[in-house]
Write a protein that holds these residues in place. Structure first.
Motif, PDB file in Angstrom:
ATOM      1  N   GLY A  65       0.824  -1.205   0.000  1.00 33.86           N
ATOM      2  CA  GLY A  65       0.000   0.000   0.000  1.00 33.86           C
ATOM      3  C   GLY A  65       0.856   1.251   0.000  1.00 33.86           C
ATOM      4  N   GLY A  66       1.953   1.220   0.756  1.00 33.23           N
ATOM      5  CA  GLY A  66       2.883   2.341   0.751  1.00 33.23           C
ATOM      6  C   GLY A  66       3.556   2.501  -0.594  1.00 33.23           C
ATOM      7  N   LEU A  67       3.863   1.394  -1.252  1.00 33.04           N
ATOM      8  CA  LEU A  67       4.451   1.439  -2.592  1.00 33.04           C
ATOM      9  C   LEU A  67       3.503   2.107  -3.577  1.00 33.04           C
ATOM     10  N   LEU A  68       2.215   1.803  -3.461  1.00 33.87           N
ATOM     11  CA  LEU A  68       1.215   2.410  -4.348  1.00 33.87           C
ATOM     12  C   LEU A  68       1.110   3.918  -4.112  1.00 33.87           C
ATOM     13  N   ALA A  69       1.122   4.337  -2.850  1.00 39.71           N
ATOM     14  CA  ALA A  69       1.047   5.763  -2.540  1.00 39.71           C
ATOM     15  C   ALA A  69       2.257   6.504  -3.100  1.00 39.71           C
ATOM     16  N   GLY A  70       3.443   5.893  -2.959  1.00 40.69           N
ATOM     17  CA  GLY A  70       4.636   6.513  -3.507  1.00 40.69           C
ATOM     18  C   GLY A  70       4.613   6.575  -5.019  1.00 40.69           C
ATOM     19  N   ALA A  71       4.018   5.570  -5.643  1.00 46.33           N
ATOM     20  CA  ALA A  71       3.965   5.520  -7.105  1.00 46.33           C
ATOM     21  C   ALA A  71       3.110   6.649  -7.671  1.00 46.33           C
ATOM     22  N   ILE A  72       1.932   6.872  -7.113  1.00 44.13           N
ATOM     23  CA  ILE A  72       1.068   7.935  -7.645  1.00 44.13           C
ATOM     24  C   ILE A  72       1.676   9.306  -7.349  1.00 44.13           C
ATOM     25  N   THR A  73       2.395   9.418  -6.237  1.00 48.46           N
ATOM     26  CA  THR A  73       3.079  10.675  -5.928  1.00 48.46           C
ATOM     27  C   THR A  73       4.108  11.005  -6.999  1.00 48.46           C
ATOM     28  N   GLU A  76      -7.700  13.166 -13.830  1.00 46.85           N
ATOM     29  CA  GLU A  76      -8.877  12.978 -14.680  1.00 46.85           C
ATOM     30  C   GLU A  76      -8.636  13.507 -16.086  1.00 46.85           C
ATOM     31  N   SER A  77      -7.917  14.617 -16.212  1.00 48.75           N
ATOM     32  CA  SER A  77      -7.629  15.197 -17.514  1.00 48.75           C
ATOM     33  C   SER A  77      -6.767  14.267 -18.362  1.00 48.75           C
ATOM     34  N   VAL A  78      -5.691  13.756 -17.785  1.00 49.95           N
ATOM     35  CA  VAL A  78      -4.780  12.876 -18.529  1.00 49.95           C
ATOM     36  C   VAL A  78      -5.460  11.549 -18.851  1.00 49.95           C
ATOM     37  N   ALA A  79      -6.151  10.985 -17.879  1.00 49.94           N
ATOM     38  CA  ALA A  79      -6.814   9.691 -18.100  1.00 49.94           C
ATOM     39  C   ALA A  79      -7.861   9.795 -19.203  1.00 49.94           C
ATOM     40  N   SER A  80      -8.619  10.878 -19.213  1.00 50.70           N
ATOM     41  CA  SER A  80      -9.664  11.057 -20.218  1.00 50.70           C
ATOM     42  C   SER A  80      -9.084  11.261 -21.613  1.00 50.70           C
ATOM     43  N   ARG A  81      -8.081  12.132 -21.733  1.00 47.42           N
ATOM     44  CA  ARG A  81      -7.513  12.456 -23.046  1.00 47.42           C
ATOM     45  C   ARG A  81      -6.770  11.276 -23.661  1.00 47.42           C
ATOM     46  N   HIS A  82      -6.105  10.482 -22.812  1.00 49.39           N
ATOM     47  CA  HIS A  82      -5.230   9.430 -23.330  1.00 49.39           C
ATOM     48  C   HIS A  82      -5.760   8.023 -23.040  1.00 49.39           C
ATOM     49  N   HIS A  83      -7.025   7.927 -22.651  1.00 49.91           N
ATOM     50  CA  HIS A  83      -7.718   6.637 -22.495  1.00 49.91           C
ATOM     51  C   HIS A  83      -7.010   5.723 -21.495  1.00 49.91           C
ATOM     52  N   LEU A  84      -6.620   6.307 -20.377  1.00 52.24           N
ATOM     53  CA  LEU A  84      -6.046   5.531 -19.288  1.00 52.24           C
ATOM     54  C   LEU A  84      -7.150   5.126 -18.306  1.00 52.24           C
ATOM     55  N   ASP A  85      -6.798   4.283 -17.346  1.00 48.58           N
ATOM     56  CA  ASP A  85      -7.770   3.765 -16.375  1.00 48.58           C
ATOM     57  C   ASP A  85      -8.037   4.834 -15.307  1.00 48.58           C
ATOM     58  N   ARG A  86      -9.048   5.651 -15.545  1.00 46.35           N
ATOM     59  CA  ARG A  86      -9.363   6.759 -14.640  1.00 46.35           C
ATOM     60  C   ARG A  86      -9.661   6.263 -13.237  1.00 46.35           C
ATOM     61  N   ASP A  87     -10.463   5.191 -13.119  1.00 50.59           N
ATOM     62  CA  ASP A  87     -10.851   4.695 -11.795  1.00 50.59           C
ATOM     63  C   ASP A  87      -9.633   4.242 -10.999  1.00 50.59           C
ATOM     64  N   LEU A  88      -8.675   3.615 -11.670  1.00 48.76           N
ATOM     65  CA  LEU A  88      -7.466   3.159 -10.984  1.00 48.76           C
ATOM     66  C   LEU A  88      -6.698   4.344 -10.405  1.00 48.76           C
ATOM     67  N   PHE A  89      -6.449   5.370 -11.220  1.00 47.17           N
ATOM     68  CA  PHE A  89      -5.619   6.492 -10.775  1.00 47.17           C
ATOM     69  C   PHE A  89      -6.329   7.351  -9.732  1.00 47.17           C
ATOM     70  N   THR A  90      -7.637   7.512  -9.869  1.00 48.60           N
ATOM     71  CA  THR A  90      -8.346   8.293  -8.855  1.00 48.60           C
ATOM     72  C   THR A  90      -8.420   7.522  -7.532  1.00 48.60           C
ATOM     73  N   THR A  91      -8.517   6.194  -7.605  1.00 49.00           N
ATOM     74  CA  THR A  91      -8.487   5.372  -6.386  1.00 49.00           C
ATOM     75  C   THR A  91      -7.139   5.493  -5.695  1.00 49.00           C
ATOM     76  N   LEU A  92      -6.049   5.440  -6.468  1.00 46.06           N
ATOM     77  CA  LEU A  92      -4.709   5.556  -5.895  1.00 46.06           C
ATOM     78  C   LEU A  92      -4.494   6.936  -5.282  1.00 46.06           C
ATOM     79  N   LEU A  93      -5.024   7.961  -5.919  1.00 43.46           N
ATOM     80  CA  LEU A  93      -4.871   9.309  -5.380  1.00 43.46           C
ATOM     81  C   LEU A  93      -5.646   9.452  -4.078  1.00 43.46           C
ATOM     82  N   ALA A  94      -6.847   8.894  -4.019  1.00 43.41           N
ATOM     83  CA  ALA A  94      -7.625   8.931  -2.776  1.00 43.41           C
ATOM     84  C   ALA A  94      -6.912   8.155  -1.673  1.00 43.41           C
ATOM     85  N   HIS A  95      -6.274   7.038  -2.038  1.00 45.37           N
ATOM     86  CA  HIS A  95      -5.483   6.256  -1.077  1.00 45.37           C
ATOM     87  C   HIS A  95      -4.313   7.081  -0.555  1.00 45.37           C
ATOM     88  N   LYS A  96      -3.622   7.766  -1.444  1.00 41.18           N
ATOM     89  CA  LYS A  96      -2.486   8.603  -1.047  1.00 41.18           C
ATOM     90  C   LYS A  96      -2.927   9.712  -0.096  1.00 41.18           C
TER      91      LYS A  96
END
Length: 246
Positions: A160-168, A194-214
């Motif tokens: 979990g700490g690795l994930l928080a550091g990764a999104i940072t 949200e801007s990058v995920a939407s424009r480049h078709h990335l997994d928005r839910d994954l990145f927003t979940t990681l940011l909320a975790h951080k």
């Protein structure tokens, strides 16, 4: 750059404590002090009280051991406020535009000049230097994720700490991608994701979940952490390809 100490998001108490810190730097360094700037989440308005650092860039004419000794005395007081100063000379700052263009771009865009002259006025960041640092950060980060996965496979809390550091580490790259697209960088980290995920078709839910975790607003279940890390590595590879693309 705004020349006032921003109060939005910092809280009245911390805002009141910041000015004496700036004043103490002026007293400590006198004519050697070129400028003091607020940067990071506190400057962008994405500050979380009790979790975020208050980042200060202190630009001096020279940085000597005596200067660091004086800073060490002040740091003992600042740690309670989570004030994290970075000391550079004006010459080092010009070189930083080539070596660390992501950080320099962030400060140029959202930094607040608290005292002194603007050290970024004549600094121009090259898009090629931005792409080069993005590649370094992404390729290095991907290796760390893979190594972390092997090392921490059965340790959910550590992963979990690795994930928080990764999104940072990914957020400055995302802001750089927005700039390279030629569009204004949103104010908050969530809007950037949200801007990058939407424009480049990335997994928005994954990145927003990681940011909320951080940010500490959600707690990831230990059973889900390994799956999330696996998804992150897959998405990370897509971001690498995105930056590597001509």
């Amino acid at each position: 750059m705004d020349k006032t100490i921003p109060s939005a998001g910092l809280g009245a108490e911390l805002t009141g404590q910041l000015q004496p810190v700036v004043d103490s730097l002026g007293l400590a360094y006198h004519r050697h002090l070129v400028s003091v700037l607020l940067y990071g989440s506190a400057a962008r308005g994405d500050f979380i009280s009790g979790r975020s650092d208050v980042n200060l860039l202190v630009v001096l004419q020279s940085v000597r051991l005596e200067d660091m000794a004086e800073a060490a005395k002040l740091l003992r007081r600042w740690r309670k406020l989570k004030i994290a100063p970075l000391f550079l000379t004006a010459g080092e700052l010009r070189l930083a535009a080539r070596a660390f263009p992501l950080e320099v771009s962030d400060i140029q865009e959202s930094g607040h000049l608290l005292c002194g002259s603007n050290p970024f006025a004549a600094i121009v960041v090259s898009p090629e230097h931005v792409r080069a640092q993005c590649r370094r950060e992404l390729h290095g980060g991907l290796i760390r994720l893979r190594q972390g996965y092997l090392k921490l496979l059965d340790r959910g809390e550590a992963m979990g700490g690795l994930l928080a550091g990764a999104i940072t580490s990914l957020l400055p790259v995302f802001r750089a991608i927005v700039r390279l697209n030629g569009t204004p960088v949103p104010t908050t980290d969530m809007e950037v994701v949200e801007s990058v995920a939407s424009r480049h078709h990335l997994d928005r839910d994954l990145f927003t979940t990681l940011l909320a975790h951080k940010r500490g607003s959600i707690r990831l279940a230990t059973a889900d952490v390994r799956q999330i890390l696996s998804r992150l590595i897959e998405e990370w590879e897509l971001v690498v390809a995105l930056v590597d693309a001509p």
